[in-house]
Design a protein around this motif. Structure first.
Motif, mmCIF file in Angstrom:
data_model
loop_
_atom_site.group_PDB
_atom_site.id
_atom_site.type_symbol
_atom_site.label_atom_id
_atom_site.label_comp_id
_atom_site.label_asym_id
_atom_site.label_seq_id
_atom_site.Cartn_x
_atom_site.Cartn_y
_atom_site.Cartn_z
ATOM 1 N N THR A 113 0.864 -1.168 0.000
ATOM 2 C CA THR A 113 0.000 0.000 0.000
ATOM 3 C C THR A 113 0.906 1.223 0.000
ATOM 4 O O THR A 113 1.672 1.426 0.938
ATOM 5 C CB THR A 113 -0.898 0.017 1.250
ATOM 6 N N ASN A 130 -11.129 5.764 -6.120
ATOM 7 C CA ASN A 130 -10.717 4.357 -6.137
ATOM 8 C C ASN A 130 -11.270 3.598 -4.934
ATOM 9 O O ASN A 130 -11.685 2.443 -5.050
ATOM 10 C CB ASN A 130 -9.198 4.228 -6.177
ATOM 11 N N ILE A 131 -11.283 4.235 -3.772
ATOM 12 C CA ILE A 131 -11.825 3.601 -2.573
ATOM 13 C C ILE A 131 -13.321 3.346 -2.737
ATOM 14 O O ILE A 131 -13.824 2.261 -2.424
ATOM 15 C CB ILE A 131 -11.542 4.466 -1.317
ATOM 16 N N ILE A 132 -14.040 4.334 -3.261
ATOM 17 C CA ILE A 132 -15.486 4.191 -3.461
ATOM 18 C C ILE A 132 -15.781 3.074 -4.459
ATOM 19 O O ILE A 132 -16.653 2.235 -4.228
ATOM 20 C CB ILE A 132 -16.108 5.529 -3.912
ATOM 21 N N GLY A 134 -13.913 0.553 -5.117
ATOM 22 C CA GLY A 134 -13.581 -0.707 -4.457
ATOM 23 C C GLY A 134 -14.686 -1.201 -3.538
ATOM 24 O O GLY A 134 -14.929 -2.392 -3.417
ATOM 25 N N LYS A 135 -15.372 -0.281 -2.876
ATOM 26 C CA LYS A 135 -16.457 -0.658 -1.963
ATOM 27 C C LYS A 135 -17.757 -0.955 -2.703
ATOM 28 O O LYS A 135 -18.471 -1.884 -2.360
ATOM 29 C CB LYS A 135 -16.678 0.449 -0.940
ATOM 30 N N GLU A 136 -18.064 -0.152 -3.715
ATOM 31 C CA GLU A 136 -19.343 -0.299 -4.411
ATOM 32 C C GLU A 136 -19.305 -1.330 -5.536
ATOM 33 O O GLU A 136 -20.324 -1.925 -5.859
ATOM 34 C CB GLU A 136 -19.806 1.053 -4.955
ATOM 35 N N GLN A 137 -18.130 -1.516 -6.145
ATOM 36 C CA GLN A 137 -17.999 -2.476 -7.236
ATOM 37 C C GLN A 137 -16.706 -3.279 -7.053
ATOM 38 O O GLN A 137 -15.734 -3.096 -7.794
ATOM 39 C CB GLN A 137 -17.999 -1.754 -8.584
ATOM 40 N N PRO A 138 -16.685 -4.190 -6.071
ATOM 41 C CA PRO A 138 -15.451 -4.936 -5.783
ATOM 42 C C PRO A 138 -14.946 -5.768 -6.966
ATOM 43 O O PRO A 138 -13.748 -5.951 -7.117
ATOM 44 C CB PRO A 138 -15.822 -5.817 -4.591
ATOM 45 N N GLU A 141 -12.851 -3.547 -9.061
ATOM 46 C CA GLU A 141 -11.582 -3.275 -8.382
ATOM 47 C C GLU A 141 -10.634 -4.471 -8.515
ATOM 48 O O GLU A 141 -9.450 -4.308 -8.755
ATOM 49 C CB GLU A 141 -11.830 -2.948 -6.911
ATOM 50 N N ARG A 142 -11.163 -5.707 -8.354
ATOM 51 C CA ARG A 142 -10.338 -6.905 -8.514
ATOM 52 C C ARG A 142 -9.815 -7.004 -9.945
ATOM 53 O O ARG A 142 -8.659 -7.360 -10.164
ATOM 54 C CB ARG A 142 -11.147 -8.158 -8.168
#
Length: 165
Positions: A113, A130-132, A134-138, A141-142
């Protein structure tokens, strides 16, 4: 960049004063006994801060960054360099650089990180987005992480080919 180091040092001193960690070790890559000191810290539960990191990372740290941990009868073990050592649950590993624009290889960047303490408003906006995501559409993000990893591997392979020609 020094404010990040100051924060980690202060946090380490606070945690150590509370008796929650086994100490705090500050190292520099290339110093004598560098890998042995990290191995000892992992076993005893110390926190390690590697300062003044350059763009090249000691290859012996690859397994540590890959978090090559194995559950054994004695608990968790971790490969650091060429040794497998018991890993204390309080062990933490931090790295810092004074370079304001580090040029780390992609495969390194995908394993850690990165925190940039001299952030511009635009960079902060991008990071929060990017954080949002990652949380809303994992899944997205993967997928991004997989693509980033593939880019790093391709770049490494290209460098190898260039070196061998």
């Amino acid at each position: 960049q020094r404010q990040g180091v100051a924060f980690v040092r202060a946090l380490g001193r606070f945690e150590d004063r509370e008796g929650q960690i086994g100490g705090f070790e500050v190292l520099q890559q290339g110093q004598q006994g560098f890998i042995a000191a990290i191995q000892a810290a992992a076993t005893s539960g110390k926190w390690v801060l590697v300062e003044y990191l350059e763009d090249r990372l000691d290859p012996a740290l690859e397994s540590l960054l890959d978090q090559e941990m194995v559950e054994s009868s004695e608990g968790m073990t971790l490969k650091i360099g060429d040794k497998v050592v018991p890993m204390h649950e309080n062990f933490r590993f931090f790295m810092s650089t004074n370079n304001p624009t580090p040029n780390f290889p992609m495969e390194f960047s995908s394993k850690v990180t990165l925190i940039h303490f001299a952030v511009t408003p635009k960079a902060l906006e991008e990071h929060l987005l990017n954080i949002i995501v990652g949380k809303e559409q994992p899944d997205l993000e993967r997928r991004k992480a997989d693509i980033t990893k593939m880019q790093g591997l391709a770049r490494s392979e290209m460098e190898l080919v260039e070196e061998n020609t």
